[in-house]
Design an enzyme around this catalytic site. Structure first.
Site, short mmCIF file in Angstrom:
data_model
loop_
_atom_site.label_atom_id
_atom_site.label_comp_id
_atom_site.label_asym_id
_atom_site.label_seq_id
_atom_site.Cartn_x
_atom_site.Cartn_y
_atom_site.Cartn_z
N TYR A 11 0.86 -1.19 0.00
CA TYR A 11 0.00 0.00 0.00
C TYR A 11 0.89 1.23 0.00
O TYR A 11 1.91 1.29 0.70
CB TYR A 11 -0.89 0.02 1.25
CG TYR A 11 -1.71 1.29 1.39
CD1 TYR A 11 -3.00 1.37 0.89
CD2 TYR A 11 -1.17 2.41 2.02
CE1 TYR A 11 -3.74 2.53 1.00
CE2 TYR A 11 -1.91 3.59 2.13
CZ TYR A 11 -3.19 3.64 1.62
OH TYR A 11 -3.92 4.80 1.73
N GLU A 60 -3.52 7.56 -4.01
CA GLU A 60 -3.41 6.26 -3.34
C GLU A 60 -3.22 5.14 -4.36
O GLU A 60 -3.89 5.12 -5.40
CB GLU A 60 -4.67 6.01 -2.51
CG GLU A 60 -4.69 4.69 -1.76
CD GLU A 60 -5.99 4.49 -0.99
OE1 GLU A 60 -6.03 4.84 0.19
OE2 GLU A 60 -6.97 4.00 -1.61
#
Length: 387
Positions: free
Chosen positions: A109, A197
Site C-alpha cells: 500500500y 493512493e
C-alpha cells in the site's frame, strides 16, 4: 473532485509511475477488442466508478478469454454498482477498463496525503496492501509506516529507502520504489491533489513494481489552475443537486434527513444542523448560500431543497451582516412566491435591519413561521416536520 482509475493511471504513466497496460471501453464489443489488442491469456475487467470496494460489489472480474471479457463488460455496463463505499443506489457504470492480468508476488500500500496535525504532506506505506487501510490502522497499526516531507526540500531518496526497507523490499526493489515514490510525490504536488493512493502496489514475480489500482482526489479550490484535470470531471458520478448548486455558487451537500436547511455561512450552517439534531430533528442537507445572498440565489436554494422529496419542512437561518436583513427578507418572499411552496418554512433573521426584515415577512401574506432565536427556530421546524 475524483478521477476514474483509468484517468489516474494515464496520469501516473506520464509522471513515471509504472502501471499495467489497459484500455477503457464503453461497450462489450470494445472490451472484447481491447483484450485482443492487449494480448495475453488473462485479463481483468474493472467497472469505472468513483467508489472503492468495487471487487466486493462485483465490479472487478477476471477473464481467461476475449469472450469472457465481453460477457463481464456486458454485465457491468449500464448498471449501478453498489459497494461498501456507496449508498444503496450505487454509482452508474458507463465504462469499464480492461487490463492485462499480472503475476502478483506481493501486495503493498502507498499513498500521499496532507497531515493537518503535522502541517506536512506525508507518504504512508504498508506491507498490508489490498486491504482497507482503515482496517490495517485499527487492527495492525504497526504495519503502517509514514514519512513527513518538508515543503522546502520535497521528497528525498532517504524517504523512499526508509519506507521500502520498512515494507521488506530488497535492495534492488527499494531502488525501484524510491523512483516510483518520487514520481508519485511530483504528481501529487503538481496536480494539486488532496489524496493519491495505490492499493495495491504490487511486486510481480519478476520483482517489478506496478500500480495495480489508482485513486486520486483533487482539490476543487485549485481546479482553476488545473484546466486539463478539470475537463476530466465525470458529473454522472456526482450528486445531481450538488452539481446544480455549484453552478449557482452554492455550497450544498445532500444528507438523509427531512428538514431542509438554508443558511449563510458554513460555520452557522454547521451550528444550525447541530441544533436541529439536538432538538430531535434530522437535517436533509448542508446549504450555505454565502455572505452576499441575493434573491436569485435564495430562489435557487429553495429549488434545490425542494428537489429532495423527503423534505417536510425548511429552516431559513440568516445573519444579516454583509447583506441587510430587509434585503434578505425581500429575497425570501420573492423565492417563496416563485417556487410555490407547500411545506412549512421557519425563518430566523438576525443582524442589520432585522426589525424591518421581520416586518416585511409578517406583512407578506405568506405562511412563514417566524422564530426569535436559533433554539426557537429548531423547536418550530422539528414540530412542523413532525406535523
Amino acid at each position: 473532485m475524483n478521477l476514474h482509475e483509468y484517468q489516474a493511471k494515464q496520469l501516473f504513466s506520464e509522471f513515471g509511475v509504472p502501471v499495467p497496460q489497459s484500455i477503457v471501453a464503453d461497450t462489450p464489443e470494445q472490451a472484447e477488442a481491447a483484450a485482443g489488442k492487449l494480448g495475453g491469456k488473462l485479463w481483468v475487467v474493472k467497472a469505472q466508478v468513483h467508489a472503492g470496494g468495487r471487487g466486493k460489489g462485483g465490479g472487478v472480474k477476471l477473464a481467461r478469454d476475449a469472450g469472457e471479457v465481453a460477457s463481464h463488460a456486458s454485465a457491468m455496463l449500464g448498471t449501478r454498482l453498489v459497494t461498501p463505499q456507496t449508498d444503496e443506489h450505487g454509482q452508474p457504470v458507463n465504462s469499464v477498463m480492461v487490463e492485462q492480468g499480472q503475476d502478483i508476488a506481493r501486495e503493498l500500500y502507498l499513498s500521499v496525503l496532507l497531515d493537518r496535525d503535522r502541517e506536512r504532506v506525508i507518504m504512508l506505506a504498508s506491507p498490508a496492501g489490498g486491504m482497507d487501510i482503515e482496517q490495517v490502522a485499527a487492527e495492525t497499526p504497526e504495519q503502517l509506516h509514514t514519512v513527513a516531507i518538508h515543503p522546502a526540500t520535497g521528497f528525498q531518496s532517504f524517504h523512499g529507502r526508509r519506507l521500502g526497507f520498512a515494507m521488506g523490499l530488497d535492495k534492488e526493489q527499494t531502488g525501484r520504489f524510491v523512483k516510483l515514490a518520487a514520481a508519485l510525490y511530483r504528481f501529487y504536488t503538481q496536480s494539486d491533489a488532496s489524496l493519491v493512493e495505490i492499493n495495491p502496489l504490487i511486486v510481480t514475480g519478476e520483482g517489478e513494481l506496478l500500480a495495480l489500482d489508482a485513486k486520486v482526489n483533487l482539490d476543487d479550490n485549485a481546479l482553476f489552475r488545473q484546466q486539463r484535470l478539470a475537463e476530466m470531471r465525470d458529473t454522472t458520478q456526482e450528486d445531481e443537486a450538488e452539481n446544480r448548486a455549484s453552478e449557482h455558487g452554492l455550497n450544498y451537500v445532500t444528507l438523509d434527513g427531512d428538514i431542509g436547511c438554508m443558511v449563510n455561512g458554513a460555520g452557522l450552517a454547521m451550528a444550525t444542523m447541530d441544533v436541529i439534531k439536538l432538538h430531535g430533528g434530522r437535517p436533509a442537507n448542508f446549504l450555505d448560500v454565502g455572505g452576499g445572498t441575493t434573491a436569485e440565489r435564495v430562489t435557487e436554494a429553495f429549488k434545490l431543497i425542494l428537489s429532495d422529496q423527503e423534505v417536510k419542512a425548511i429552516l431559513v437561518n440568516i445573519f444579516g451582516g454583509i447583506v441587510r436583513c430587509d434585503l434578505i427578507a425581500e429575497g425570501i418572499i420573492a423565492a417563496v412566491k416563485e417556487v410555490d411552496l407547500h411545506i412549512p418554512v421557519v425563518v430566523r433573521l438576525q443582524g442589520t435591519n432585522v426589525d424591518k426584515g421581520r416586518e416585511m415577512l409578517e406583512q407578506s401574506g405568506l405562511a412563514l413561521i417566524a422564530a426569535e432565536d436559533l433554539g426557537d427556530a429548531a423547536d418550530k421546524v422539528v414540530a412542523a416536520a413532525a406535523g
